[in-house]
Design a protein around this motif. Structure first.
Motif, mmCIF file in Angstrom:
data_model
loop_
_atom_site.group_PDB
_atom_site.id
_atom_site.type_symbol
_atom_site.label_atom_id
_atom_site.label_comp_id
_atom_site.label_asym_id
_atom_site.label_seq_id
_atom_site.Cartn_x
_atom_site.Cartn_y
_atom_site.Cartn_z
ATOM 1 N N ALA A 1 7.703 11.134 9.939
ATOM 2 C CA ALA A 1 7.484 9.766 10.433
ATOM 3 C C ALA A 1 7.205 9.743 11.933
ATOM 4 C CB ALA A 1 8.722 8.916 10.139
ATOM 5 N N THR A 2 6.504 8.697 12.354
ATOM 6 C CA THR A 2 6.292 8.432 13.777
ATOM 7 C C THR A 2 7.363 7.456 14.255
ATOM 8 O OG1 THR A 2 3.918 8.736 13.571
ATOM 9 C CG2 THR A 2 4.681 7.485 15.479
ATOM 10 N N VAL A 3 8.043 7.811 15.349
ATOM 11 C CA VAL A 3 9.124 6.975 15.881
ATOM 12 C C VAL A 3 8.580 6.094 17.005
ATOM 13 C CG1 VAL A 3 11.425 6.965 16.922
ATOM 14 C CG2 VAL A 3 10.777 8.797 15.355
ATOM 15 N N ASP B 1 7.014 6.514 7.052
ATOM 16 C CA ASP B 1 5.834 6.684 7.915
ATOM 17 C C ASP B 1 6.125 6.260 9.347
ATOM 18 O OD1 ASP B 1 3.679 7.359 5.828
ATOM 19 O OD2 ASP B 1 4.692 5.618 4.973
ATOM 20 N N ILE B 2 6.985 5.248 9.480
ATOM 21 C CA ILE B 2 7.251 4.682 10.802
ATOM 22 C C ILE B 2 8.760 4.422 10.906
ATOM 23 C CG2 ILE B 2 6.759 2.747 12.370
ATOM 24 C CD1 ILE B 2 4.234 2.199 10.568
ATOM 25 N N ILE B 3 9.357 4.798 12.039
ATOM 26 C CA ILE B 3 10.761 4.464 12.320
ATOM 27 C C ILE B 3 10.807 3.660 13.613
ATOM 28 C CG2 ILE B 3 13.073 5.356 12.821
ATOM 29 C CD1 ILE B 3 12.347 7.872 11.209
ATOM 30 N N LEU B 4 11.358 2.453 13.544
ATOM 31 C CA LEU B 4 11.462 1.586 14.718
ATOM 32 C C LEU B 4 12.911 1.570 15.198
ATOM 33 C CD1 LEU B 4 9.444 -1.500 13.367
ATOM 34 C CD2 LEU B 4 8.581 0.487 14.627
ATOM 35 N N VAL B 5 13.089 1.747 16.500
ATOM 36 C CA VAL B 5 14.441 1.712 17.069
ATOM 37 C C VAL B 5 14.504 0.563 18.073
ATOM 38 C CG1 VAL B 5 16.243 3.021 18.250
ATOM 39 C CG2 VAL B 5 14.539 4.221 16.869
ATOM 40 N N THR B 6 15.506 -0.325 17.905
ATOM 41 C CA THR B 6 15.585 -1.491 18.805
ATOM 42 C C THR B 6 16.320 -1.174 20.102
ATOM 43 O OG1 THR B 6 17.637 -2.355 17.820
ATOM 44 C CG2 THR B 6 15.535 -3.102 16.855
ATOM 45 N N HIS B 7 17.384 -0.354 20.024
ATOM 46 C CA HIS B 7 18.136 0.012 21.218
ATOM 47 C C HIS B 7 19.082 1.146 20.855
ATOM 48 C CE1 HIS B 7 20.847 -2.826 19.269
ATOM 49 N NE2 HIS B 7 21.833 -2.519 20.086
ATOM 50 N N ASP B 8 19.789 1.668 21.874
ATOM 51 C CA ASP B 8 20.480 2.943 21.648
ATOM 52 C C ASP B 8 21.968 2.821 21.349
ATOM 53 O OD1 ASP B 8 21.470 2.347 24.153
ATOM 54 O OD2 ASP B 8 20.664 4.129 25.151
ATOM 55 N N HIS B 9 22.461 1.642 20.968
ATOM 56 C CA HIS B 9 23.853 1.592 20.502
ATOM 57 C C HIS B 9 23.973 2.356 19.186
ATOM 58 C CE1 HIS B 9 24.812 -2.201 23.089
ATOM 59 N NE2 HIS B 9 24.959 -1.071 23.761
ATOM 60 N N PHE B 10 25.175 2.943 18.971
ATOM 61 C CA PHE B 10 25.336 3.871 17.845
ATOM 62 C C PHE B 10 25.021 3.228 16.497
ATOM 63 C CE2 PHE B 10 29.066 2.596 15.371
ATOM 64 C CZ PHE B 10 29.635 1.618 16.200
ATOM 65 N N LYS C 1 0.814 -1.217 0.000
ATOM 66 C CA LYS C 1 0.000 0.000 0.000
ATOM 67 C C LYS C 1 0.854 1.276 0.000
ATOM 68 C CE LYS C 1 -4.522 -1.232 1.863
ATOM 69 N NZ LYS C 1 -4.791 -2.234 0.957
ATOM 70 N N GLY C 2 2.167 1.131 0.045
ATOM 71 C CA GLY C 2 3.042 2.294 -0.044
ATOM 72 C C GLY C 2 3.518 2.845 1.288
ATOM 73 N N THR C 3 3.172 2.194 2.381
ATOM 74 C CA THR C 3 3.676 2.628 3.691
ATOM 75 C C THR C 3 5.156 2.262 3.807
ATOM 76 O OG1 THR C 3 1.485 2.188 4.617
ATOM 77 C CG2 THR C 3 3.302 2.413 6.187
ATOM 78 N N VAL C 4 5.952 3.214 4.311
ATOM 79 C CA VAL C 4 7.401 2.984 4.436
ATOM 80 C C VAL C 4 7.783 2.895 5.915
ATOM 81 C CG1 VAL C 4 9.709 3.915 3.977
ATOM 82 C CG2 VAL C 4 7.910 4.102 2.242
ATOM 83 N N ILE C 5 8.491 1.827 6.243
ATOM 84 C CA ILE C 5 8.932 1.587 7.625
ATOM 85 C C ILE C 5 10.454 1.460 7.615
ATOM 86 C CG2 ILE C 5 8.753 0.027 9.610
ATOM 87 C CD1 ILE C 5 6.143 -1.057 7.986
ATOM 88 N N LEU C 6 11.118 2.249 8.453
ATOM 89 C CA LEU C 6 12.574 2.134 8.620
ATOM 90 C C LEU C 6 12.852 1.474 9.963
ATOM 91 C CD1 LEU C 6 13.676 5.748 7.589
ATOM 92 C CD2 LEU C 6 13.933 3.671 6.222
ATOM 93 N N ILE C 7 13.808 0.568 9.988
ATOM 94 C CA ILE C 7 14.214 -0.063 11.251
ATOM 95 C C ILE C 7 15.693 0.228 11.472
ATOM 96 C CG2 ILE C 7 14.286 -2.203 12.592
ATOM 97 C CD1 ILE C 7 12.354 -3.390 10.444
ATOM 98 N N ASP C 8 16.018 0.705 12.689
ATOM 99 C CA ASP C 8 17.407 1.011 13.065
ATOM 100 C C ASP C 8 18.169 1.721 11.942
ATOM 101 O OD1 ASP C 8 17.028 -0.012 15.571
ATOM 102 O OD2 ASP C 8 18.186 -1.851 15.258
ATOM 103 N N PRO C 9 17.718 2.930 11.581
ATOM 104 C CA PRO C 9 18.316 3.603 10.409
ATOM 105 C C PRO C 9 19.671 4.246 10.697
ATOM 106 C CG PRO C 9 16.626 4.993 11.359
ATOM 107 C CD PRO C 9 16.638 3.728 12.172
ATOM 108 N N TRP C 10 20.683 3.380 10.894
ATOM 109 C CA TRP C 10 22.082 3.854 10.982
ATOM 110 C C TRP C 10 22.553 4.016 9.543
ATOM 111 C CZ3 TRP C 10 26.917 0.447 11.263
ATOM 112 C CH2 TRP C 10 28.059 1.222 11.479
ATOM 113 N N ILE C 11 22.496 5.249 9.059
ATOM 114 C CA ILE C 11 22.771 5.537 7.652
ATOM 115 C C ILE C 11 24.095 6.295 7.548
ATOM 116 C CG2 ILE C 11 21.916 6.788 5.624
ATOM 117 C CD1 ILE C 11 19.055 6.115 6.719
#
Ligand SMILES: [Zn+2]
Length: 232
Positions: free
Chosen positions: A71-73, A46-55, A19-29
């Motif tokens: 996006a919603t984090v 649309d959505i950014i998921l973070v698993t933990h705070d390591h760099f 449907k075109g929804t974009v989800i980023l996971i742990d975006p260390w870019i």
């Protein structure tokens, strides 16, 4: 059209649903030598998921990505404090305060469930995510973790189409644990992640592929390169 999951190197993933929804996971870019894109290339999320705070998971790009995309984090409350201090508005954080393990939230028809992961971190406890897309297809991103028996519960509760699991050892599961985890998770496909990025990590997916073939021959291993994608 199908749902596509692109690996951005290390633990970073970019999902585009049918449907075109974009989800980023742990975006260390920025700073991730294996990442094939720049943060400026990401125009929609649309959505950014973070698993933990390591760099190598939190990275430094989330404030700019949120400003560019709206996006919603999603992260744990303690990590939300870190994100807010780095310039992410509460308006762009799920419920303004984050969520926690076992909980499920829904954004734009995508259901996100936070799971446990056995690892370390500075703020909050490391997590993984089970992501159920609009059409019911289900993705599990393990975050950084060793193997744990309740992966079998995830395999029982959810019909996992694609698992994204670390195989690099030292900080996470090694190829043997990762291969055995497939017998618990019972995914249809798996993309091995979190390897090769640093010299001390496992440098290729060969051992994992061999072990997965022995331990869980029914699972299709998609050992893709950063920038490549798998459809589900
Ligand atoms: Zn970590």
């Amino acid at each position: 059209m199908a749902n596509s999951v692109k690996w951005l190197g290390h633990a970073a993933c970019h999902i585009t649903t049918e449907k075109g929804t974009v989800i980023l996971i742990d975006p260390w870019i920025s700073g991730n030598a294996s990442c094939p894109v720049k943060k400026e290339d990401i125009k929609k999320a649309d959505i950014i998921l973070v698993t933990h705070d390591h760099f190598d998971h939190l990275g430094t790009d989330i404030p700019d990505l949120v400003k560019a995309t709206g996006a919603t984090v999603i992260a744990q409350p303690e990590l939300v404090d870190t994100l807010q201090k780095s310039g992410v508005s509460a308006d762009n954080i799920i419920f303004g305060m984050g969520m926690n393990i076992g909980g499920q939230v829904e954004i734009a028809g995508v259901k996100i469930t936070m799971t446990q992961a056995f690892h370390s971190g500075t703020a909050g406890n490391p997590a993984g995510y089970i992501i159920t897309l609009e059409d019911g297809k289900t993705i599990y991103h393990a975050g950084d973790t060793g193997i744990f028996a309740s992966m079998g519960l995830f395999g029982d509760i959810y019909d996992i189409d694609l698992a994204l699991i670390p195989i690099g050892s030292v900080f996470t599961m090694n190829p043997l644990q990762a291969a055995v985890s497939l017998t618990l998770l019972k995914p249809k496909k798996v993309i091995p992640i979190h390897y090769q990025t640093f010299p001390i990590l496992v440098q290729d997916a060969g051992e994992f592929i061999d072990l997965a073939r022995k331990k869980a021959p029914e699972v299709k291993v998609e050992a893709i390169k950063p920038g490549q994608e798998v459809t589900i």
